[in-house]
Enzyme design. Structure first.
Site, short mmCIF file in Angstrom:
data_model
loop_
_atom_site.label_atom_id
_atom_site.label_comp_id
_atom_site.label_asym_id
_atom_site.label_seq_id
_atom_site.Cartn_x
_atom_site.Cartn_y
_atom_site.Cartn_z
N ASP A 196 4.64 6.68 -39.52
CA ASP A 196 3.93 5.43 -39.76
C ASP A 196 4.59 4.79 -40.99
OD1 ASP A 196 2.18 3.40 -40.53
OD2 ASP A 196 0.42 4.46 -39.76
N LYS A 222 1.47 -6.27 -44.18
CA LYS A 222 1.61 -5.73 -45.55
C LYS A 222 2.89 -6.31 -46.16
CE LYS A 222 -1.44 -1.91 -44.52
NZ LYS A 222 -1.57 -0.56 -43.92
N ARG A 369 -5.33 1.04 -57.18
CA ARG A 369 -4.03 0.98 -56.51
C ARG A 369 -3.36 -0.37 -56.77
NH1 ARG A 369 -3.09 1.22 -49.99
NH2 ARG A 369 -4.03 -0.84 -50.17
C1 LIG Z 1 -2.77 -0.30 -43.14
C2 LIG Z 1 -2.50 0.91 -42.32
C3 LIG Z 1 -2.83 0.94 -40.97
C4 LIG Z 1 -3.63 -0.20 -40.37
O1 LIG Z 1 -3.80 -0.12 -39.00
P1 LIG Z 1 -4.37 -1.38 -38.22
O2 LIG Z 1 -4.52 -0.89 -36.85
O3 LIG Z 1 -3.36 -2.47 -38.36
O4 LIG Z 1 -5.65 -1.79 -38.84
C5 LIG Z 1 -2.46 2.05 -40.23
N1 LIG Z 1 -1.81 3.09 -40.81
C6 LIG Z 1 -1.49 3.09 -42.13
C7 LIG Z 1 -0.78 4.24 -42.74
C8 LIG Z 1 -1.84 2.01 -42.92
O5 LIG Z 1 -1.57 2.01 -44.22
#
Ligand SMILES: *Cc1c(COP(=O)(O)O)cnc(C)c1O
Length: 410
Positions: A196, A222, A369
């Site tokens: 991820d 992000k 953070r």
């Molecule tokens: C922000 C974040 C998400 C967000 O997932 P959405 O399905 O877009 O809400 C997922 N995994 C990580 C590690 C994140 O930081």
């Protein structure tokens, strides 16, 4: 001892300084939350307006062909590919990160018959774990999620591990995994590696193909600055693309969506990881943002990120003493583009900071953070944020009741 003049000097010699003017940023605001919602690129405003007024307003349904809407998930995916060390035709932009975790996780589990464990860290981002739990429930006996503490992942790999599911940069501490080394270890144990890249893409280079990784997902809103709820992306190594049809077998992942056949036949290549109709307006904003981000040299972005975060750590420790404790790794090479400190009253401290125009965020249970998006955050922002934090802590401003009321979103 460092001073504000050091910050001014570093800003003056910053090779990426001109990028700040490409973003809309309110005067006087110190924005250290680009790792949660990236700033608005100025060009995105006109691009989205054009997509609304001309492509939608005038082109109407013809725009699926004439404005190339139907190929947008692949075109935007190819732009993301350049940021994550992937090739042409290996990334699509679609759905949310959560949904994409489900899609690639299903594919990965199916590629390792006879192994039933999805291995991850206790501290991984909850949605990734929740999606894995959901998949395990659906699959039943042949699949379970096993969580281990950070630092024990490699030793927990074994004969039954089908997939190692990890977030490259920890959302809470900012600690960064060694992606190539962990990928090698997972594969040596016979497992597949899913990464991820939510806190990676756009903030630092990452080389998925060179590392031989298997699958990756990441966020569009992000560091990629695609706007609230922007579609996410997913990458599948070419060797796995044809091996499995993902279970969210919607019509846009079909070989011939407009043949309207009653049965599903997966499209060739990465397109089979699409599901339904893409959100064109959101994806247009992301497309415009990627054009700005791709102008920057990612090696310079990473170099600035390391210096910015180190400067902030030094400033906070100098100005706040031991009122807060660093929870991010001290070595810049071991962290992403964020710095986290802990404080027993972190929620109220962050609310007090935000009321002074310094926006970071709170992560339960006790983390302050601060995200440093290198394209638009300055060294003076880091200095001023550290100063505001010191002021809040020394004046006990956070003890005021208005800063204790919990909002729905932290
Ligand atoms: C922000 C974040 C998400 C967000 O997932 P959405 O399905 O877009 O809400 C997922 N995994 C990580 C590690 C994140 O930081």
């Amino acid at each position: 001892m460092i001073t504000r003049s050091d910050a001014l000097r570093l800003d003056a010699s910053d090779l990426l300084a001109s990028f700040r003017d490409r973003f809309v940023l309110p005067d006087g605001l110190v924005y250290l939350d680009g790792n949660s919602l990236g700033a608005l690129p100025k060009t995105a405003t006109a691009r989205v307006a054009g997509a609304v007024l001309q492509e939608w307003g005038e082109g109407l349904v013809r725009s699926w062909n004439d404005a190339g809407w139907i190929d947008l998930p692949r075109r935007v995916g190819d732009k993301v590919a350049r940021l994550v060390g992937a090739g042409h035709g290996e990334v699509v932009c679609a759905d949310s990160t959560s949904i994409n975790v489900f899609k690639v996780l299903s594919a990965a589990v199916a590629l390792r018959p006879g192994r039933s464990t999805i291995l991850s860290e206790e501290g991984n981002f909850p949605t990734d774990l929740y999606m894995a739990e959901g998949l395990a429930r659906l699959v039943g006996d042949g699949c379970r999620l096993r969580l281990v503490p950070k630092g024990e992942v490699l030793s927990a790999l074994g004969d039954d591990t089908a997939v190692l599911l990890l977030t490259h940069v920890d959302y809470r501490t900012g600690e960064r995994h060694d992606l190539p080394a962990v990928t090698r270890a997972a594969q040596a144990a016979g497992a597949l590696a899913i990464w991820d890249l939510a806190h990676t893409a756009g903030a630092m280079p990452v080389e998925l193909s060179a590392a031989g990784a298997d699958f990756a997902v990441g966020c569009g809103y992000k560091y990629l600055c695609g706007g609230p709820g922007a579609p996410a992306f997913l990458w599948v190594a070419p060797r796995h693309q044809e091996a499995f049809a993902q279970p969210l077998s919607g019509w846009l992942g079909h070989a011939e969506p407009f043949a309207f056949e009653p049965g599903y036949r997966p499209a060739a290549g990465i397109s089979r990881f699409l599901c339904g109709t893409p959100p064109i307006l959101s994806m247009t904003a992301l497309d415009a943002a990627l054009d700005v981000i791709l102008e920057a040299d990612l090696a310079l972005v990473r170099e600035k990120s390391e210096r910015l975060t180190s400067f902030f750590v030094e400033a906070v420790e100098q100005l706040c003493g031991n009122a807060v404790r660093l929870v991010s790794p001290r070595e810049p090479s071991r962290r992403g583009s964020q710095v986290s400190f802990s404080h027993p009253d972190a929620y109220a401290v962050m609310r007090a900071l935000i009321s002074r125009g310094v926006v970071g965020d709170f992560r339960a249970p006790d983390v302050l953070r601060f995200g440093f998006a290198p394209l638009y955050v300055r060294f003076t922002d880091a200095w001023d944020a550290a100063g505001a934090l010191a002021e809040v802590l020394s004046s006990h401003a956070h003890e005021r009741p208005e800063f204790r009321r919990r909002e729905a979103v932290t």
